[in-house]
Design a protein around this motif. Structure first.
Motif, short mmCIF file in Angstrom:
data_model
loop_
_atom_site.label_atom_id
_atom_site.label_comp_id
_atom_site.label_asym_id
_atom_site.label_seq_id
_atom_site.Cartn_x
_atom_site.Cartn_y
_atom_site.Cartn_z
N GLN A 87 8.46 -2.95 2.74
CA GLN A 87 8.41 -3.39 4.13
C GLN A 87 9.25 -2.49 5.03
OE1 GLN A 87 9.63 -7.43 3.16
NE2 GLN A 87 7.71 -8.22 4.00
N LEU A 88 10.42 -2.10 4.56
CA LEU A 88 11.30 -1.24 5.35
C LEU A 88 10.70 0.13 5.57
CD1 LEU A 88 14.64 -2.40 3.76
CD2 LEU A 88 14.08 -2.55 6.19
N HIS A 89 9.95 0.62 4.60
CA HIS A 89 9.31 1.93 4.75
C HIS A 89 8.39 1.96 5.97
CE1 HIS A 89 7.57 5.75 3.32
NE2 HIS A 89 6.42 5.28 3.82
N MET A 130 14.21 8.27 -6.66
CA MET A 130 15.32 7.36 -6.38
C MET A 130 15.86 7.59 -4.98
SD MET A 130 17.02 4.88 -7.63
CE MET A 130 18.46 3.97 -7.05
N GLU A 131 15.91 8.83 -4.55
CA GLU A 131 16.42 9.15 -3.22
C GLU A 131 15.55 8.51 -2.13
OE1 GLU A 131 17.55 13.04 -0.43
OE2 GLU A 131 16.56 13.31 -2.36
N ALA A 132 14.23 8.59 -2.30
CA ALA A 132 13.33 8.00 -1.31
C ALA A 132 13.46 6.48 -1.30
CB ALA A 132 11.90 8.41 -1.60
N TYR A 133 13.61 5.90 -2.48
CA TYR A 133 13.78 4.45 -2.59
C TYR A 133 15.05 4.01 -1.86
CZ TYR A 133 14.75 -0.03 -4.99
OH TYR A 133 15.05 -1.33 -5.29
N ALA A 134 16.16 4.69 -2.12
CA ALA A 134 17.42 4.34 -1.48
C ALA A 134 17.34 4.54 0.04
CB ALA A 134 18.56 5.17 -2.06
N HIS A 167 10.64 0.43 -8.67
CA HIS A 167 9.51 0.82 -7.80
C HIS A 167 9.48 2.34 -7.54
CE1 HIS A 167 8.97 -3.43 -7.20
NE2 HIS A 167 10.11 -3.55 -6.55
N LEU A 168 9.97 3.12 -8.49
CA LEU A 168 10.01 4.56 -8.26
C LEU A 168 8.61 5.17 -8.27
CD1 LEU A 168 13.19 5.67 -10.23
CD2 LEU A 168 12.97 4.67 -7.95
N ASP A 169 7.65 4.49 -8.92
CA ASP A 169 6.28 4.98 -8.89
C ASP A 169 5.72 4.90 -7.47
OD1 ASP A 169 6.42 2.21 -8.95
OD2 ASP A 169 4.60 1.95 -10.14
N TRP A 170 6.18 3.93 -6.69
CA TRP A 170 5.71 3.76 -5.30
C TRP A 170 6.42 4.73 -4.36
CZ3 TRP A 170 6.89 2.57 -0.27
CH2 TRP A 170 5.90 1.97 0.52
N TRP A 205 0.85 -1.19 0.00
CA TRP A 205 0.00 0.00 0.00
C TRP A 205 0.88 1.25 0.00
CZ3 TRP A 205 -5.48 0.50 2.11
CH2 TRP A 205 -6.24 -0.62 1.77
N ARG A 206 0.68 2.09 -0.99
CA ARG A 206 1.53 3.27 -1.18
C ARG A 206 1.33 4.29 -0.07
NH1 ARG A 206 1.85 4.82 -7.47
NH2 ARG A 206 2.01 6.87 -6.49
N PRO A 207 2.39 5.02 0.29
CA PRO A 207 2.29 6.00 1.38
C PRO A 207 1.31 7.14 1.11
CG PRO A 207 4.58 5.50 0.88
CD PRO A 207 3.77 4.86 -0.20
#
Length: 469
Positions: free
Chosen positions: A170-172, A198-202, A191-194, A77-79
């Motif tokens: 899961q880590l988010h 890229m910064e948020a993903y990393a 998963h950059l759409d989620w 589920w997206r933030p």
């Protein structure tokens, strides 16, 4: 926490939502499950939960149930979902199932050795579990790998240590997770759409290092992973441990003359190295799989596992299907199924393991671009067969960077499409070549999942082999 009577909303049915709802109800919480979908499967799941005293609201995953004190969400589920905006406005915390599992551990709970990365997570975690078992430890491979962490921490079976696969999703949603040791294998766009960037993903990947007590394992070939270690707030004495396909420096694991060696968990690591295993002990010995083995070995060594157990665990490990899996050799041509290569980073690693190659590629691109992948792999390509909805994107990259490579654009999505792709690949290939299905794309345009895509490829190869028998 006293769960008796606590009003908890579980967001999403499925492999994480249903176990969470059951566990919470068993603890005495008043549980409501909300779910966007309202299909036959969801209604059957709702009926089962209703029998346990759990309320299920189908077709409405946006509204915060009245009185909610906590949300436990499925990781996908997206933030930016309206439900979470309503929770923030109401001051309600949102946890994922991993966070819930972490908080439900008992006082004698097994430590977690955790793994994340864009690619290689499942293989590395299964390798790690094999090594830990070879050391005589009670263990299990859990998390994003398909075995519920909640079941592992609340079940009757006792473990010495858990090998835990964690996705960025899961880590988010796991703010308080603190692993014994953890590894980030690699970080590439996905998963950059989620995540939104890229910064948020990393950043979400890097959460796995927070609070580590013994070792933060990083990929020396991927500077982002080392940067995430540097940014992490860890326990005093926790070490940064690198792994490399080259000769390792102090505090690293690497490869010397065909041998996996440890220069991190040995005395006098500036002058000594400990042999762990031969390259031939790793199945298959493709470069990216060697990297997976080194990461698994680093986590096991951080837990005190002896070198012999690393060797024995790697020898006994067998990869899951559809991960650079040899299907057959037909008329001198090798056919390899890497249907799990669902993004460009995974496909590039797979392509780097063979030469020359007839490449079967395409599917749903998920916003990916293919220029770097084609440029890195062009010299290895004998030919390419393109399938799937976004095949034109790969075709355009091939035209720009490998115009001399023959390309078959297969414009069909029926059940015989994979058979046609394999036959076209066989026509392009020569004895000694590898026909490699590493699609660099998701499968859902033509198949239910990557497993079904891989099975279709294997069936087509076996049919071809029968004709040559």
């Amino acid at each position: 926490m006293n769960w008796q009577g606590k009003r908890v909303t579980v967001a999403g049915l499925g492999v994480s939502g249903i176990p969470a709802a059951r566990v919470l109800r068993g603890l005495g919480a008043e549980v409501t499950v909300v779910n966007d979908g309202d299909d036959e499967r969801s209604r059957a799941q709702a009926a089962e939960l209703d029998g346990l005293g759990i309320t299920v609201r189908l077709g409405d995953g946006a509204t915060l149930p009245e009185g909610t004190e906590l949300i436990v969400t499925a990781p996908g589920w997206r933030p930016d979902k309206p439900l979470f905006a309503a929770a923030a406005e109401a001051g309600v915390d949102v946890w994922g199932d991993v966070e819930l599992a972490w908080r439900l551990r008992g006082p004698d709970a097994a430590p977690w050795l955790a793994v994340t990365g864009t690619n290689g997570k499942t293989t590395t975690v299964r390798m790690l579990a094999s090594i830990l078992a070879a050391a005589g430890l009670r263990t299990a491979a859990v998390g994003n790998i398909g075995v519920s962490l909640l079941d592992a921490v609340t079940g009757a079976e006792k473990y010495d240590v858990l090998a835990v696969e964690l996705s960025s999703y899961q880590l988010h949603w796991a703010p308080s997770l603190r692993a014994h040791s953890a590894a980030v294998l690699n970080v590439a766009p996905d998963h950059l759409d989620w995540h939104g960037s890229m910064e948020a993903y990393a950043t979400d990947k890097g959460r796995i290092y927070e609070g580590n007590t013994v070792a933060c394992v990083y990929n020396a070939a991927d500077p982002c992973t080392e940067e995430l270690v540097r940014a992490a707030d860890v326990e005093e004495g926790c070490r940064a441990i690198g792994f490399t396909l080259g000769t390792p420096g102090p505090s690293q694991l690497g490869v010397v003359d065909g041998i996996l060696v440890d220069r991190a968990f040995v005395e006098n690591r500036r002058e000594r190295a400990q042999e762990l295993a031969q390259l031939s002990d790793v199945n298959p010995p493709a470069p990216h799989n060697i990297a997976n083995a080194l990461a698994a070995a680093a986590l096991a060594r951080a837990f005190g596992v002896a070198p012999a157990a690393v060797r024995d665990g790697l020898r006994s490990f067998r990869p899951d299907p559809h991960r650079i899996e040899l299907v057959a050799e037909v008329a001198g041509i090798t056919y390899v199924d890497d249907s799990k290569a669902t993004n460009t980073h995974a496909a590039e690693a797979s392509l780097a393991a063979y030469d020359p190659i007839v490449w079967i590629a395409g599917g749903l691109a998920k916003g990916a671009v293919f220029d770097e992948l084609v440029m890195a792999s062009a010299k290895r390509l004998r030919g390419v067969v393109l399938i799937g909805a976004d095949r034109a994107l790969i075709g355009e990259a091939l035209a720009r960077h490998a115009p001399e490579v023959p390309v078959v654009d297969l414009d069909r999505t029926d059940t015989g499409a994979m058979s046609a792709a394999v036959r076209e690949a066989a026509r392009l290939a020569q004895p000694g070549d590898t026909v490699l299905m590493a699609p660099a794309c998701a499968s859902m345009d033509m198949f239910v999942n990557y497993n079904k895509r891989g099975e279709a490829f294997a069936d087509a190869v076996h049919a071809l082999a029968a004709e040559h028998a």
